[in-house]
Design a protein around this motif. Structure first.
Motif, PDB file in Angstrom:
ATOM      1  N   MET A   1      21.559 -10.432  13.481  1.00  0.00           N
ATOM      2  CA  MET A   1      20.602  -9.599  12.630  1.00  0.00           C
ATOM      3  C   MET A   1      20.878  -9.898  11.141  1.00  0.00           C
ATOM      4  N   SER A   2      19.637 -10.085  10.369  1.00  0.00           N
ATOM      5  CA  SER A   2      19.722 -10.537   8.918  1.00  0.00           C
ATOM      6  C   SER A   2      20.093  -9.201   7.975  1.00  0.00           C
ATOM      7  N   GLU A   3      20.996  -9.610   7.110  1.00  0.00           N
ATOM      8  CA  GLU A   3      21.208  -8.299   6.202  1.00  0.00           C
ATOM      9  C   GLU A   3      20.580  -8.484   4.677  1.00  0.00           C
ATOM     10  N   GLY A   4      19.788  -9.262   4.790  1.00  0.00           N
ATOM     11  CA  GLY A   4      18.996  -9.362   3.488  1.00  0.00           C
ATOM     12  C   GLY A   4      17.948  -8.372   3.304  1.00  0.00           C
ATOM     13  N   PRO A   5      17.358  -8.179   2.244  1.00  0.00           N
ATOM     14  CA  PRO A   5      16.351  -6.970   1.670  1.00  0.00           C
ATOM     15  C   PRO A   5      15.159  -6.928   2.958  1.00  0.00           C
ATOM     16  N   GLY A   6      14.786  -7.871   3.285  1.00  0.00           N
ATOM     17  CA  GLY A   6      13.712  -8.008   4.450  1.00  0.00           C
ATOM     18  C   GLY A   6      14.176  -7.990   6.012  1.00  0.00           C
ATOM     19  N   GLY A   7      15.499  -7.948   5.928  1.00  0.00           N
ATOM     20  CA  GLY A   7      16.016  -8.747   7.160  1.00  0.00           C
ATOM     21  C   GLY A   7      15.797  -7.207   8.118  1.00  0.00           C
ATOM     22  N   ALA A   8      16.181  -7.598   9.547  1.00  0.00           N
ATOM     23  CA  ALA A   8      16.269  -6.661  10.604  1.00  0.00           C
ATOM     24  C   ALA A   8      17.442  -5.221  10.327  1.00  0.00           C
ATOM     25  N   LEU A   9      18.320  -5.686   9.971  1.00  0.00           N
ATOM     26  CA  LEU A   9      19.460  -4.728   9.735  1.00  0.00           C
ATOM     27  C   LEU A   9      19.164  -3.714   8.764  1.00  0.00           C
ATOM     28  N   PRO A  10      18.631  -4.071   7.553  1.00  0.00           N
ATOM     29  CA  PRO A  10      18.304  -2.830   6.801  1.00  0.00           C
ATOM     30  C   PRO A  10      17.237  -1.938   7.059  1.00  0.00           C
ATOM     31  N   VAL A  11      15.981  -2.621   7.694  1.00  0.00           N
ATOM     32  CA  VAL A  11      14.931  -1.885   8.125  1.00  0.00           C
ATOM     33  C   VAL A  11      15.301  -0.669   9.402  1.00  0.00           C
ATOM     34  N   ALA A  12      16.417  -1.321  10.171  1.00  0.00           N
ATOM     35  CA  ALA A  12      16.873  -0.541  11.237  1.00  0.00           C
ATOM     36  C   ALA A  12      17.703   0.699  10.757  1.00  0.00           C
ATOM     37  N   ARG A  13      18.498   0.292   9.640  1.00  0.00           N
ATOM     38  CA  ARG A  13      19.275   1.361   9.060  1.00  0.00           C
ATOM     39  C   ARG A  13      18.632   2.203   8.408  1.00  0.00           C
ATOM     40  N   ALA A  14      17.548   1.949   7.774  1.00  0.00           N
ATOM     41  CA  ALA A  14      16.569   2.948   6.830  1.00  0.00           C
ATOM     42  C   ALA A  14      15.686   3.754   7.778  1.00  0.00           C
ATOM     43  N   VAL A  15      15.355   3.342   8.930  1.00  0.00           N
ATOM     44  CA  VAL A  15      14.490   4.026   9.844  1.00  0.00           C
ATOM     45  C   VAL A  15      15.597   4.950  10.672  1.00  0.00           C
ATOM     46  N   ALA A  16      16.750   4.492  11.042  1.00  0.00           N
ATOM     47  CA  ALA A  16      17.703   5.486  11.451  1.00  0.00           C
ATOM     48  C   ALA A  16      18.091   6.735  10.791  1.00  0.00           C
ATOM     49  N   THR A  17      18.364   6.208   9.464  1.00  0.00           N
ATOM     50  CA  THR A  17      18.838   7.203   8.704  1.00  0.00           C
ATOM     51  C   THR A  17      17.652   8.177   8.130  1.00  0.00           C
ATOM     52  N   ALA A  18      16.465   7.965   8.191  1.00  0.00           N
ATOM     53  CA  ALA A  18      15.394   8.658   7.985  1.00  0.00           C
ATOM     54  C   ALA A  18      15.218   9.693   9.480  1.00  0.00           C
ATOM     55  N   GLY A  19      15.172   9.108  10.121  1.00  0.00           N
ATOM     56  CA  GLY A  19      15.078   9.817  11.720  1.00  0.00           C
ATOM     57  C   GLY A  19      16.021  10.908  11.926  1.00  0.00           C
ATOM     58  N   THR A  20      17.422  10.209  11.698  1.00  0.00           N
ATOM     59  CA  THR A  20      18.232  11.426  11.969  1.00  0.00           C
ATOM     60  C   THR A  20      18.431  12.423  10.945  1.00  0.00           C
ATOM     61  N   SER A  21      18.197  12.156   9.943  1.00  0.00           N
ATOM     62  CA  SER A  21      17.899  13.186   8.769  1.00  0.00           C
ATOM     63  C   SER A  21      16.966  14.234   8.970  1.00  0.00           C
ATOM     64  N   LEU A  22      15.985  13.696   9.361  1.00  0.00           N
ATOM     65  CA  LEU A  22      14.838  14.744   9.718  1.00  0.00           C
ATOM     66  C   LEU A  22      15.082  15.583  10.824  1.00  0.00           C
ATOM     67  N   ALA A  23      15.689  14.952  11.929  1.00  0.00           N
ATOM     68  CA  ALA A  23      16.078  15.717  13.146  1.00  0.00           C
ATOM     69  C   ALA A  23      17.004  16.846  12.755  1.00  0.00           C
ATOM     70  N   VAL A  24      18.054  16.269  12.372  1.00  0.00           N
ATOM     71  CA  VAL A  24      19.498  17.156  12.080  1.00  0.00           C
ATOM     72  C   VAL A  24      19.206  18.278  11.129  1.00  0.00           C
ATOM     73  N   THR A  25      18.228  17.872  10.181  1.00  0.00           N
ATOM     74  CA  THR A  25      17.875  18.884   8.874  1.00  0.00           C
ATOM     75  C   THR A  25      16.908  19.988   9.589  1.00  0.00           C
ATOM     76  N   ALA A  26      16.121  19.429  10.599  1.00  0.00           N
ATOM     77  CA  ALA A  26      15.128  20.588  11.258  1.00  0.00           C
ATOM     78  C   ALA A  26      15.905  21.411  12.064  1.00  0.00           C
ATOM     79  N   ALA A  27      16.790  20.764  12.823  1.00  0.00           N
ATOM     80  CA  ALA A  27      17.544  21.821  13.726  1.00  0.00           C
ATOM     81  C   ALA A  27      18.417  22.899  13.034  1.00  0.00           C
ATOM     82  N   ALA A  28      19.024  22.306  11.829  1.00  0.00           N
ATOM     83  CA  ALA A  28      19.897  23.072  11.190  1.00  0.00           C
ATOM     84  C   ALA A  28      19.215  24.104  10.489  1.00  0.00           C
ATOM     85  N   HIS A  29      18.129  23.865   9.782  1.00  0.00           N
ATOM     86  CA  HIS A  29      16.966  24.819   9.151  1.00  0.00           C
ATOM     87  C   HIS A  29      16.467  25.887  10.147  1.00  0.00           C
ATOM     88  N   ALA A  30      16.406  25.155  11.424  1.00  0.00           N
ATOM     89  CA  ALA A  30      15.808  26.530  12.400  1.00  0.00           C
ATOM     90  C   ALA A  30      16.941  27.406  12.844  1.00  0.00           C
TER      91      ALA A  30
END
Length: 201
Positions: A1-30
């Motif tokens: 998996m490429s580590e460059g700006p347009g590589g697969a690893l940064p994209v997966a990292r961004a999506v995972a960070t966003a999804g995890t943050s949204l889900a955990v924050t919603a659970a904590a907020h509720a």
């Protein structure tokens, strides 16, 4: 998996960070008594979370850069959850209201507005810690997998090549007869039955 700006690893990292943050924050907020947003609000907040994830996804995640971004994201998501919630109420007697640039107040039973309850603050702090721990662990695991694959891939390629490629067998040209074989064949054709020996020998 490429580590460059347009590589697969940064994209997966961004999506995972966003999804995890949204889900955990919603659970904590509720869990702290906050109301959750409607579908449109959730989509907009998901885009905001994805933008925040992209800011830290270009390189390997580190706590020193991840935690501050997650802290700011918690404030934004808390304001967004309250602003986009259908009822805008908090279970337990308080009422959240979005004022101006997103300052959230809780009206107490005595009628005096106060800032977000301590329970809500604790919930979002726990959400920051939990998301940071999950993402740092997942990112370290992803890098370990990439390192392992980079070492194993050449060996697998060599094995597959050896199995798929058929062995080379020398093939003699059709119609070519070795000279010695030709002599043996000719000699065999000229041979006849053994001659009888003269009587008295």
């Amino acid at each position: 998996m490429s580590e460059g700006p347009g590589g697969a690893l940064p994209v997966a990292r961004a999506v995972a960070t966003a999804g995890t943050s949204l889900a955990v924050t919603a659970a904590a907020h509720a869990a702290a008594g906050g109301a959750l947003p409607d579908a449109l609000g959730a989509a907009l907040l998901g885009a905001v979370a994805l933008l925040a994830g992209a800011t830290v996804a270009r390189r390997r995640l580190r706590a020193v850069t991840l935690v501050p971004v997650l802290g700011v994201l918690q404030v934004v998501l808390h304001a967004g959850f309250t602003f986009f919630s259908p009822a805008g109420t908090v279970a337990g007697g308080g009422t959240h209201a979005a004022h101006g640039a997103g300052h959230l107040l809780v009206t107490t039973g005595a009628g005096h507005p106060s800032h977000t309850s301590a329970g809500m603050v604790v919930a979002h702090v726990v959400a920051v810690a939990l998301v940071a721990a999950l993402m740092l662990g997942a990112d370290a695991g992803a890098h370990a997998v990439v390192r392992t694959l980079s070492r194993v891939a050449p060996l697998l390629r060599h094995v597959v090549t050896a199995v798929v490629t058929p062995p080379r067998v020398p093939v003699e040209a059709v119609g070519v007869v070795l000279p010695r074989a030709l002599l043996v064949v000719r000699d065999a054709r000229r041979r006849g039955p053994p001659r009888a020996l003269p009587a008295g020998c």
